[in-house]
Design an enzyme around this catalytic site. Structure first.
Site, PDB file in Angstrom:
ATOM      1  N   ASN A  12      73.173  31.831   9.296  1.00 31.07           N
ATOM      2  CA  ASN A  12      74.572  32.689   9.662  1.00 31.07           C
ATOM      3  C   ASN A  12      75.909  32.797   9.523  1.00 31.07           C
ATOM      4  O   ASN A  12      75.670  31.035  10.269  1.00 31.07           O
ATOM      5  CB  ASN A  12      73.940  33.382  10.722  1.00 31.07           C
ATOM      6  CG  ASN A  12      75.371  33.981  11.732  1.00 31.07           C
ATOM      7  OD1 ASN A  12      76.176  34.363  10.827  1.00 31.07           O
ATOM      8  ND2 ASN A  12      74.986  34.437  13.223  1.00 31.07           N
ATOM      9  N   TRP A  13      76.370  31.947   8.735  1.00 32.04           N
ATOM     10  CA  TRP A  13      77.779  31.802   8.627  1.00 32.04           C
ATOM     11  C   TRP A  13      78.727  31.960   9.228  1.00 32.04           C
ATOM     12  O   TRP A  13      79.708  30.704   9.530  1.00 32.04           O
ATOM     13  CB  TRP A  13      78.007  31.543   6.756  1.00 32.04           C
ATOM     14  CG  TRP A  13      77.878  30.615   5.765  1.00 32.04           C
ATOM     15  CD1 TRP A  13      76.247  30.361   6.291  1.00 32.04           C
ATOM     16  CD2 TRP A  13      78.346  30.786   4.261  1.00 32.04           C
ATOM     17  NE1 TRP A  13      75.744  29.159   5.119  1.00 32.04           N
ATOM     18  CE2 TRP A  13      76.426  30.048   3.676  1.00 32.04           C
ATOM     19  CE3 TRP A  13      78.981  31.412   3.599  1.00 32.04           C
ATOM     20  CZ2 TRP A  13      76.699  29.211   2.474  1.00 32.04           C
ATOM     21  CZ3 TRP A  13      78.679  31.288   2.273  1.00 32.04           C
ATOM     22  CH2 TRP A  13      77.739  30.348   1.771  1.00 32.04           C
ATOM     23  N   LYS A  14      78.978  33.262  10.396  1.00 38.07           N
ATOM     24  CA  LYS A  14      79.219  33.800  11.089  1.00 38.07           C
ATOM     25  C   LYS A  14      81.033  33.472  10.083  1.00 38.07           C
ATOM     26  O   LYS A  14      81.119  33.634   8.736  1.00 38.07           O
ATOM     27  CB  LYS A  14      79.667  32.487  12.000  1.00 38.07           C
ATOM     28  CG  LYS A  14      78.403  32.424  12.330  1.00 38.07           C
ATOM     29  CD  LYS A  14      78.603  32.127  14.035  1.00 38.07           C
ATOM     30  CE  LYS A  14      77.245  31.756  14.462  1.00 38.07           C
ATOM     31  NZ  LYS A  14      76.711  30.917  16.434  1.00 38.07           N
ATOM     32  N   HIS A  97      74.922  40.718  16.854  1.00 37.88           N
ATOM     33  CA  HIS A  97      74.700  39.356  17.357  1.00 37.88           C
ATOM     34  C   HIS A  97      75.838  39.245  18.787  1.00 37.88           C
ATOM     35  O   HIS A  97      76.932  40.365  18.488  1.00 37.88           O
ATOM     36  CB  HIS A  97      76.253  38.539  16.136  1.00 37.88           C
ATOM     37  CG  HIS A  97      75.781  37.229  16.438  1.00 37.88           C
ATOM     38  ND1 HIS A  97      76.542  36.312  17.127  1.00 37.88           N
ATOM     39  CD2 HIS A  97      74.868  35.971  15.788  1.00 37.88           C
ATOM     40  CE1 HIS A  97      75.687  35.255  16.764  1.00 37.88           C
ATOM     41  NE2 HIS A  97      74.810  34.737  16.585  1.00 37.88           N
ATOM     42  N   GLU A  99      78.324  37.261  19.792  1.00 33.49           N
ATOM     43  CA  GLU A  99      80.073  36.889  19.460  1.00 33.49           C
ATOM     44  C   GLU A  99      80.701  38.832  19.020  1.00 33.49           C
ATOM     45  O   GLU A  99      81.687  38.507  19.280  1.00 33.49           O
ATOM     46  CB  GLU A  99      79.301  36.169  18.114  1.00 33.49           C
ATOM     47  CG  GLU A  99      79.738  34.605  18.372  1.00 33.49           C
ATOM     48  CD  GLU A  99      79.121  33.582  17.329  1.00 33.49           C
ATOM     49  OE1 GLU A  99      79.063  34.085  16.661  1.00 33.49           O
ATOM     50  OE2 GLU A  99      78.635  32.992  17.959  1.00 33.49           O
ATOM     51  N   GLU A 169      68.391  35.856  20.742  1.00 31.63           N
ATOM     52  CA  GLU A 169      69.530  34.216  20.372  1.00 31.63           C
ATOM     53  C   GLU A 169      69.672  34.133  22.182  1.00 31.63           C
ATOM     54  O   GLU A 169      71.035  35.292  22.300  1.00 31.63           O
ATOM     55  CB  GLU A 169      70.273  34.568  19.245  1.00 31.63           C
ATOM     56  CG  GLU A 169      70.134  34.827  18.255  1.00 31.63           C
ATOM     57  CD  GLU A 169      71.376  34.817  17.497  1.00 31.63           C
ATOM     58  OE1 GLU A 169      70.926  33.886  16.271  1.00 31.63           O
ATOM     59  OE2 GLU A 169      71.713  35.003  17.613  1.00 31.63           O
ATOM     60  N   GLY A 175      75.697  27.487  19.971  1.00 25.30           N
ATOM     61  CA  GLY A 175      76.261  26.340  19.333  1.00 25.30           C
ATOM     62  C   GLY A 175      77.080  25.661  20.774  1.00 25.30           C
ATOM     63  O   GLY A 175      77.949  24.816  20.203  1.00 25.30           O
ATOM     64  N   SER A 215      71.138  27.185  18.478  1.00 25.58           N
ATOM     65  CA  SER A 215      70.817  25.793  18.026  1.00 25.58           C
ATOM     66  C   SER A 215      69.612  25.365  17.045  1.00 25.58           C
ATOM     67  O   SER A 215      69.309  24.164  17.794  1.00 25.58           O
ATOM     68  CB  SER A 215      71.276  24.719  18.983  1.00 25.58           C
ATOM     69  OG  SER A 215      72.756  25.051  19.503  1.00 25.58           O
ATOM     70  N   GLY A 236      72.956  29.419  12.496  1.00 24.71           N
ATOM     71  CA  GLY A 236      74.310  29.146  12.108  1.00 24.71           C
ATOM     72  C   GLY A 236      74.713  27.635  12.133  1.00 24.71           C
ATOM     73  O   GLY A 236      74.882  27.635  10.763  1.00 24.71           O
ATOM     74  N   GLY A 237      75.477  26.903  12.778  1.00 23.76           N
ATOM     75  CA  GLY A 237      75.432  25.714  12.672  1.00 23.76           C
ATOM     76  C   GLY A 237      75.012  25.180  11.258  1.00 23.76           C
ATOM     77  O   GLY A 237      75.229  24.328  10.581  1.00 23.76           O
TER      78      GLY A 237
HETATM   79  P1  PGA Z   1      73.728  28.325  16.010  1.00 26.33           P
HETATM   80  O1  PGA Z   1      74.390  30.125  15.767  1.00 26.33           O
HETATM   81  O2  PGA Z   1      72.508  27.353  15.367  1.00 26.33           O
HETATM   82  O3  PGA Z   1      75.362  26.825  15.882  1.00 26.33           O
HETATM   83  O4  PGA Z   1      73.794  27.939  17.551  1.00 26.33           O
HETATM   84  C1  PGA Z   1      72.955  30.871  15.732  1.00 26.33           C
HETATM   85  C2  PGA Z   1      73.752  31.984  15.772  1.00 26.33           C
HETATM   86  O5  PGA Z   1      74.405  32.652  16.771  1.00 26.33           O
HETATM   87  O6  PGA Z   1      72.682  32.884  14.773  1.00 26.33           O
END
Ligand code: PGA
Length: 251
Positions: A12-14, A97, A99, A169, A175, A215, A236-237
């Protein structure tokens, strides 16, 4: 009974990468990528989707969007419809998500409409659910997640739920570098599967894919993926660099 579900690791590049950077990632990742029994996809901002489809053509690397509108077309400035994504041959779409729930007024009601629309076509939804820190500290995490799952999936059929991907999640782990312990993640994924069984039956519960996200990275992917109830990860990251992402897939 050991499960028959195929492991599924999605990036998930966001809101990251220029078109040039996305191209560089895709070319490098395609070289590193070895087709295994682990399913793989990258979910990316809309402007990268055509590029990723082009570069990953002929590979088994899937391409996903990070959101979509439930109406096919109309006066919704700034939105992109499921119909448009279908036309582009997109494989997956993240829905709900945290966010988007937190910053863009996504609700269980809009999530539910989006899931119903996605299931009219071939794109597989990746539904995100999870509690925040306050809810976990109050011991309410299972109740919160169950409520989300029930509301988000209202009116879907067992056949649809079998094809669904759910990403658990916990908001406090996204993050932050703070991963849920494998036991915590496994417990909640098991709880989600139990809720699915209660609402949609045993077959749907056996087949639905449940990922952990928050994470997840090369250093902790193995122990998370070894848990019985965890079928995959939403990354994500650690999906932003080809080497890191490949290491997670190689867990
Ligand atoms: P993260 O993000 O791996 O950077 O914690 C995961 C996500 O929000 O899908």
């Amino acid at each position: 009974m050991s499960n028959m579900r195929t492991p599924f690791i999605a990036g998930n590049w966001k809101m990251n990468k220029t078109v040039r950077e996305a191209e560089e990632f895709a070319e490098a990742f395609k070289k590193l990528y070895k087709d295994t029994e682990v399913k793989t996809a990258i979910c990316a901002p809309y402007i990268h989707l055509a590029t990723l489809k082009r570069i990953f053509a002929g590979t088994s690397i899937g391409v996903g969007a990070e959101n979509a509108h439930y109406e096919d077309a109309g006066a919704y400035t700034g939105e992109v419809s499921v119909a448009m994504l279908e036309d582009l041959g997109i494989d997956y779409c993240i829905i709900g998500h945290s966010e988007r729930r937190q910053y863009f007024a996504e609700t269980d009601e809009t999530v539910n409409k989006k899931l119903h629309r996605l299931f009219q076509g071939p794109i597989v939804p990746i539904l995100c659910v999870g509690e925040n820190l306050e809810q976990r500290e109050a011991g309410r995490e299972k109740e919160v997640v169950e409520k989300q799952v029930r509301a988000d999936l209202a009116g879907l059929t067992a056949e649809q739920v079998k094809k669904l991907v759910i990403a658990y999640e916990p908001v406090w782990a996204i993050g932050t570098g703070k991963t849920a312990s494998p036991a915590q993640a496994n417990e909640m994924c098991g709880h989600i599967r139990q809720v699915i069984e209660n609402v949609f039956g045993e077959e749907a519960a056996d087949e639905v894919t449940i990922q952990y996200g928050g994470s997840m990275k090369p250093a902790n992917a193995t122990e998370l993926m070894n848990m019985e109830e965890i079928d995959g990860g939403l990354i994500g990251g650690a999906s932003l660099q080809p080497e890191d992402f490949m290491k997670v897939i190689d867990f």
